[in-house]
Design a protein around this motif. Structure first.
Motif, short mmCIF file in Angstrom:
data_model
loop_
_atom_site.label_atom_id
_atom_site.label_comp_id
_atom_site.label_asym_id
_atom_site.label_seq_id
_atom_site.Cartn_x
_atom_site.Cartn_y
_atom_site.Cartn_z
N LEU A 41 11.90 -18.93 78.46
CA LEU A 41 11.52 -20.03 79.36
C LEU A 41 10.07 -19.97 79.80
CD1 LEU A 41 14.72 -20.04 81.60
CD2 LEU A 41 14.18 -21.64 79.77
N GLY A 42 9.46 -18.79 79.75
CA GLY A 42 8.10 -18.61 80.25
C GLY A 42 8.01 -17.23 80.85
N SER A 43 8.09 -17.14 82.19
CA SER A 43 8.08 -15.82 82.83
C SER A 43 9.34 -15.03 82.50
CB SER A 43 7.96 -15.99 84.35
OG SER A 43 9.04 -16.77 84.84
N HIS A 44 10.46 -15.72 82.35
CA HIS A 44 11.76 -15.08 82.14
C HIS A 44 12.41 -15.52 80.83
CE1 HIS A 44 11.16 -14.49 86.43
NE2 HIS A 44 12.25 -13.76 86.53
N ASP A 45 13.21 -14.62 80.28
CA ASP A 45 14.11 -15.00 79.17
C ASP A 45 15.49 -15.21 79.78
OD1 ASP A 45 12.07 -14.70 77.39
OD2 ASP A 45 12.83 -12.86 76.46
N MET A 46 16.11 -16.31 79.42
CA MET A 46 17.44 -16.59 79.95
C MET A 46 18.49 -16.20 78.92
SD MET A 46 18.92 -20.25 81.06
CE MET A 46 19.53 -20.44 82.70
N PHE A 47 19.36 -15.28 79.33
CA PHE A 47 20.45 -14.83 78.46
C PHE A 47 21.71 -15.61 78.84
CE2 PHE A 47 18.52 -11.00 76.62
CZ PHE A 47 17.45 -10.79 77.48
N LEU A 48 22.20 -16.41 77.89
CA LEU A 48 23.47 -17.09 78.11
C LEU A 48 24.55 -16.14 77.58
CD1 LEU A 48 22.75 -20.75 76.91
CD2 LEU A 48 21.89 -19.53 78.91
N ALA A 49 25.63 -16.01 78.33
CA ALA A 49 26.63 -15.02 77.93
C ALA A 49 28.04 -15.50 78.23
CB ALA A 49 26.38 -13.69 78.65
N GLU A 50 28.95 -15.08 77.36
CA GLU A 50 30.36 -15.39 77.59
C GLU A 50 30.98 -14.27 78.42
OE1 GLU A 50 32.31 -16.73 74.04
OE2 GLU A 50 34.29 -16.50 74.97
N ILE A 51 31.80 -14.64 79.38
CA ILE A 51 32.50 -13.64 80.20
C ILE A 51 33.80 -13.29 79.47
CG2 ILE A 51 33.57 -13.18 82.45
CD1 ILE A 51 31.73 -15.57 83.50
N LEU A 52 33.91 -12.02 79.06
CA LEU A 52 35.04 -11.62 78.23
C LEU A 52 36.24 -11.17 79.07
CD1 LEU A 52 33.04 -9.57 75.58
CD2 LEU A 52 33.71 -11.97 75.48
N ARG B 11 11.05 -5.86 82.05
CA ARG B 11 12.09 -5.01 82.66
C ARG B 11 12.70 -4.08 81.61
NH1 ARG B 11 9.90 -7.03 86.99
NH2 ARG B 11 10.86 -8.90 87.89
N HIS B 12 12.99 -2.86 82.03
CA HIS B 12 13.66 -1.90 81.15
C HIS B 12 14.99 -2.50 80.64
CE1 HIS B 12 14.78 1.95 79.57
NE2 HIS B 12 15.79 2.11 80.40
N SER B 13 15.71 -3.14 81.54
CA SER B 13 17.02 -3.72 81.18
C SER B 13 16.89 -4.83 80.14
CB SER B 13 17.71 -4.28 82.43
OG SER B 13 17.77 -3.30 83.42
N HIS B 14 15.76 -5.53 80.15
CA HIS B 14 15.56 -6.61 79.17
C HIS B 14 15.65 -6.03 77.76
CE1 HIS B 14 13.49 -9.46 76.56
NE2 HIS B 14 13.66 -10.39 77.48
N GLY B 15 14.98 -4.89 77.54
CA GLY B 15 15.00 -4.25 76.23
C GLY B 15 16.41 -3.85 75.82
N ILE B 16 17.15 -3.28 76.79
CA ILE B 16 18.51 -2.82 76.50
C ILE B 16 19.42 -4.00 76.14
CG2 ILE B 16 20.56 -1.70 77.48
CD1 ILE B 16 18.66 -0.07 79.30
N ILE B 17 19.40 -5.02 76.99
CA ILE B 17 20.31 -6.16 76.79
C ILE B 17 19.94 -6.95 75.53
CG2 ILE B 17 21.11 -8.35 77.82
CD1 ILE B 17 20.86 -6.89 80.58
N SER B 18 18.62 -7.01 75.23
CA SER B 18 18.20 -7.69 74.00
C SER B 18 18.78 -7.00 72.78
CB SER B 18 16.67 -7.69 73.88
OG SER B 18 16.11 -8.43 74.92
N LYS B 19 18.82 -5.67 72.82
CA LYS B 19 19.32 -4.91 71.67
C LYS B 19 20.85 -4.92 71.59
CE LYS B 19 15.59 -1.64 70.83
NZ LYS B 19 14.98 -0.65 71.68
N THR B 20 21.51 -4.68 72.72
CA THR B 20 22.97 -4.51 72.68
C THR B 20 23.72 -5.85 72.79
OG1 THR B 20 23.11 -4.28 75.09
CG2 THR B 20 22.78 -2.26 73.81
#
Ligand SMILES: Cc1cc2nc3c(=O)[nH]c(=O)nc-3n(C[C@H](O)[C@H](O)[C@H](O)COP(=O)(O)O)c2cc1C
Length: 202
Positions: free
Chosen positions: A136-147, A62-71
């Motif tokens: 995890l396999g097919s997906h990367d799971m992003f754990l995140a804190e809600i600010l 996903r395009h968003s995967h690249g963005i969220i991985s970087k930012t």
């Protein structure tokens, strides 16, 4: 409940945990002139109370995967009946090809604690910062804190309580978008009922 006529089929393993939330996740790349993007996700969940945390699972392609991985930043925006069309569009079109905010006439509001914008048209938006990524396999799971959280003022009653049942939220149930509704009870109603019955017997 009479189960004498119930017949069970034994199927192979699958992701049948339903219904699940459907959310619109907004993010923006690091460059000055980057356009914000939206990805629709169903693999999302609350994972901790203190600090408040959630997870989103996103395929690497996903395009968003690249963005969220970087930012390491994104916002999670709840979906209403009025947003269902846009949520579906943001879940089938890629930000590589289209400007989803523009195409769906959605309003990007600057986040308070993150660079990612939130969606004005959504009644509840949460600004999130990634703390951990689990492959995890097919997906990367992003754990995140809600600010921080942005909530429509008209959903808050005079006592300051959020009346989320009035938001017309949508969930995702085995391939279908469905409106959440039809109150059956409330937190703890099973035990509250017994107490009321006991009190009435006295
Ligand atoms: C209802 C729905 C739920 C989805 N859930 C997920 C999900 O949990 N994880 C994921 O990686 N993609 C999911 N998708 C697919 C992405 O939203 C889709 O591939 C999108 O076009 C990616 O956008 P992007 O390339 O701009 O990031 C879902 C799509 C829909 C319609």
């Amino acid at each position: 409940m009479n189960t004498s006529n119930v017949k069970k089929l034994d199927w192979k393993a699958g992701t049948l945990l339903n219904p699940v939330p459907v959310v619109m996740v907004a993010c923006v790349g690091e460059g000055q002139n980057e356009k914000p993007n939206i990805i629709t996700l169903a693999w999302a969940g609350t994972i901790n109370s203190n600090p408040p945390m959630l997870s989103v699972s996103i395929r690497k392609e996903r395009h968003s995967h690249g963005i969220i991985s970087k930012t390491g930043e994104f916002t999670v925006n709840l979906v209403t009946k009025g947003l269902a069309w846009a949520a579906d569009y943001c879940g089938v079109k890629s930000g590589r090809d289209v400007d989803k905010f523009k195409e769906m006439q959605l309003t990007a509001v600057a986040g308070a604690d993150v660079r990612a914008p939130y969606i004005m048209e959504s009644p509840v938006s949460m600004e999130c910062r990634v703390t951990q990524v689990i492959e995890l396999g097919s997906h990367d799971m992003f754990l995140a804190e809600i600010l921080c959280t942005h909530v429509n003022a008209d959903l808050v009653d005079a006592a300051g309580a959020l009346q989320l049942e009035n938001a017309g939220l949508v969930c995702y149930n085995h391939g279908q978008y469905q409106v959440v509704g039809g109150k059956l009870g409330f937190y703890g109603f099973s035990v509250r009922k017994k107490k009321v019955i006991k009190r009435e017997k006295k």
